[in-house]
Each structure stands twice: as C-alpha cells, then as structure tokens.
Scaffold this motif. Structure first.
Motif, PDB file in Angstrom:
ATOM      1  N   SER A  71      37.014  29.034  35.081  1.00 15.30           N
ATOM      2  CA  SER A  71      37.374  30.070  36.052  1.00 15.30           C
ATOM      3  C   SER A  71      38.169  29.454  37.197  1.00 15.30           C
ATOM      4  CB  SER A  71      36.130  30.769  36.588  1.00 15.30           C
ATOM      5  OG  SER A  71      35.335  29.842  37.261  1.00 15.30           O
TER       6      SER A  71
ATOM      7  N   SER B  33      41.152  33.192  42.464  1.00 10.53           N
ATOM      8  CA  SER B  33      42.400  33.919  42.553  1.00 10.53           C
ATOM      9  C   SER B  33      42.911  33.913  43.985  1.00 10.53           C
ATOM     10  CB  SER B  33      42.150  35.340  42.071  1.00 10.53           C
ATOM     11  OG  SER B  33      43.334  35.930  41.727  1.00 10.53           O
TER      12      SER B  33
ATOM     13  N   SER C 248      29.845  38.895  38.622  1.00 10.32           N
ATOM     14  CA  SER C 248      30.518  38.780  39.924  1.00 10.32           C
ATOM     15  C   SER C 248      31.974  38.352  39.806  1.00 10.32           C
ATOM     16  CB  SER C 248      29.770  37.817  40.839  1.00 10.32           C
ATOM     17  OG  SER C 248      29.776  36.539  40.266  1.00 10.32           O
ATOM     18  N   SER C 249      32.366  37.809  38.663  1.00  7.29           N
ATOM     19  CA  SER C 249      33.759  37.370  38.537  1.00  7.29           C
ATOM     20  C   SER C 249      34.660  38.541  38.152  1.00  7.29           C
ATOM     21  CB  SER C 249      33.871  36.246  37.512  1.00  7.29           C
ATOM     22  OG  SER C 249      33.413  36.705  36.281  1.00  7.29           O
ATOM     23  N   ILE C 250      35.899  38.481  38.673  1.00  8.29           N
ATOM     24  CA  ILE C 250      36.881  39.537  38.372  1.00  8.29           C
ATOM     25  C   ILE C 250      37.917  38.937  37.430  1.00  8.29           C
ATOM     26  CG2 ILE C 250      38.550  41.137  39.374  1.00  8.29           C
ATOM     27  CD1 ILE C 250      37.090  40.601  42.077  1.00  8.29           C
TER      28      ILE C 250
ATOM     29  N   GLU D 104      42.222  40.427  46.928  1.00  8.60           N
ATOM     30  CA  GLU D 104      41.113  41.380  46.929  1.00  8.60           C
ATOM     31  C   GLU D 104      41.492  42.524  46.003  1.00  8.60           C
ATOM     32  OE1 GLU D 104      41.041  42.477  50.995  1.00  8.60           O
ATOM     33  OE2 GLU D 104      40.991  40.404  51.618  1.00  8.60           O
ATOM     34  N   GLN D 105      40.633  43.485  45.961  1.00  6.88           N
ATOM     35  CA  GLN D 105      40.964  44.678  45.208  1.00  6.88           C
ATOM     36  C   GLN D 105      42.050  45.407  45.995  1.00  6.88           C
ATOM     37  OE1 GLN D 105      40.053  45.486  42.299  1.00  6.88           O
ATOM     38  NE2 GLN D 105      38.328  44.124  41.960  1.00  6.88           N
TER      39      GLN D 105
END
Lengths: 133, 138
Positions: free
Chosen positions: A33, A36, B32-34, B57-58
C-alpha cells in the motif's frame, strides 16, 4: 485377540500457523500500500454571487502571459529568471495582490510556473484572468 | 522432609488469541484503506520545483487533456459537456482536484474553472508533479 490401532486420527484442526499467515498478510498489505499524496496548489475560487474586489492599482503586481508564452511584468517583458529576481526584492508581499492575466492560447504549464513563482515568495492573493479567446 | 510445591508456574505463553488479533488488524486495514482511483485519461501534469503536498481526500477529480477530452472521476466526456457532467455540490467545502496536461491551453483550464464557479465549487487544487530543479522549460 484384540487388535490395537497403531495410528490415531486427531480430531483437531491445527491452527498454530494461522497467526503467522495473518501477520504475513498484514506485512504484505503494509508493503504494497502507498499513501495517496499529490502535489499541487490550492486555489480558492470566488463566490459566484460576490461582487469583484476593488484594490488600489499600486497594490497589484500584474503579470501577463502572452499567446507565445512570453511574460510581461508591469508592462516589461521578462524571463523567468528576471521574474524571480524581481520578486526577491519585493518585501511587502503580504499587502500585494497578484493578477495573472494569461492568454487563452498560452500553455497551462507556464501559468502554473508563474503561480509557483509567487507562492514560493509568499504571495497568496493571486487572481487569474483569461485574455483573448 | 521434602516440601512439595503447591502450584507450578507455566512456561507456556498462550498464543491462541494471536490469530484473532492479527485477523482483526487485517480487516481494519482492508476497511480503512481507499483504493487508488483509475483515471479515465492519461495526464502529464506540469512539473514545478516546489509545491505544497496535498493529501488526497474524497473529492471530485477532473481530468483535462490537451485534445479537449475531459473526465470526471471515472466518467469520460468532452470538455464542452463539462458543465452538464458536473454534479451539484454536496457541501461548500467539497474539494476538486484538477489534473490537466502541462501542454494544455489555458483557455481549457479557464473553462473548467468557470464551470466549477458556476456550480459553486470553491476549493480547487491544481495538481502538479514536484520535480527538483524542474520548471516550465523542462
């Protein structure tokens, strides 16, 4: 005569290695992972119903980006190096507003580079305007 | 007379619950990971020597390329239809991430900004690539 069974079949499932497998999976997910994170500049757009802000001319630094991507600082043609040098002498950047007027055909990377130039020197009141088509 | 020890100290550490803990951690990390979004367009953002780091972020992701194609999140369309493709703003603090090709004409970016302003979006991040020593002439 009774025959005794030599091998006994265990009725338990061995779960001792389960935690090893789970931790290996956790380590795998942690390695693959990536966080981001992006790099960029945050712009705050004006409210659509808000009237335009009126600022005294002497507080505005005007940079024009022409169709051929050439820069003009307060009506003088400059290079990027010259723009950087000019901004180094600007001390009152907290009071200064920056108006970047870019021609519609100028390249986006030049506009971003000019924004970066001012942001690096601490100018945060930057407005963008399109010139021409 | 030899005294007999009443209770024996166990030399075994109980690890039976270790797998439960590990699996709970694993499930937490998975939830919890996106997942990284797949862009609908291949974009080469402008290179600059210094930027601010922006935590993704979203928010709304807009992609614009030099050919005039635009993408919103994972929907691909034309730049002319951008205003129709833009969703209504959910909250005034909603963020927009603008990914545009470095060779794009400014006119296209201005159209995107105008469309965003018309839909009352206020926080736009111009995504760049930080390259030490990089600049507009690269």
């Amino acid at each position: 005569m009774r025959i005794q069974r030599l091998t006994e079949i265990s009725s338990e499932i061995p779960v001792a290695s389960m935690s090893d497998i789970a931790f290996l999976l956790i380590v795998f997910f942690m390695i693959v992972s990536v966080f981001s994170l992006e790099a960029g500049f945050l712009l705050k757009l004006p409210d659509k119903d808000q009237p335009p802000l009126k600022v005294a001319d002497k507080k505005i630094i005007e940079v024009r980006i022409g169709e051929d991507n050439c820069l003009t600082l307060d009506q003088k043609t400059v290079t990027f190096a010259e723009l950087n040098a000019c901004l180094e002498h600007e001390n009152s950047h907290e009071l200064q507003y920056v108006a970047i007027k870019a021609h519609g055909q100028s390249q986006y990377k030049i506009v971003v580079a000019v924004i970066e130039c001012f942001r690096r020197r601490g100018f945060d009141k930057i407005s963008l305007k399109r010139l021409g088509p | 007379m030899k005294l007999k020890n009443g209770h024996r100290l166990q030399s075994i550490i109980p690890v039976a619950s270790m797998s439960d803990i590990a699996f709970l951690l694993l499930i937490f990390m998975l939830l919890s990971s996106i997942l990284a979004p797949q862009p609908p367009l291949r974009i080469d953002p402008p290179k600059v020597p210094n930027t601010a780091e922006v935590k993704e972020e979203q928010g709304l992701r807009i992609y614009v390329n030099a050919a005039g194609l635009a993408g919103i999140n994972d929907t691909l369309g034309r730049l002319d239809d951008l205003e129709n493709l833009l969703p209504g703003i959910a909250c005034p603090e909603e963020r927009v991430f603008l990914y545009a090709d470095s060779g794009c004409e400014y006119e296209k970016i201005d159209r995107v900004l105008a469309a965003l302003k018309a839909k009352a979006f206020r926080h736009v991040t111009l995504i760049c690539r930080e390259t030490p020593g990089g600049g507009p002439l690269e």
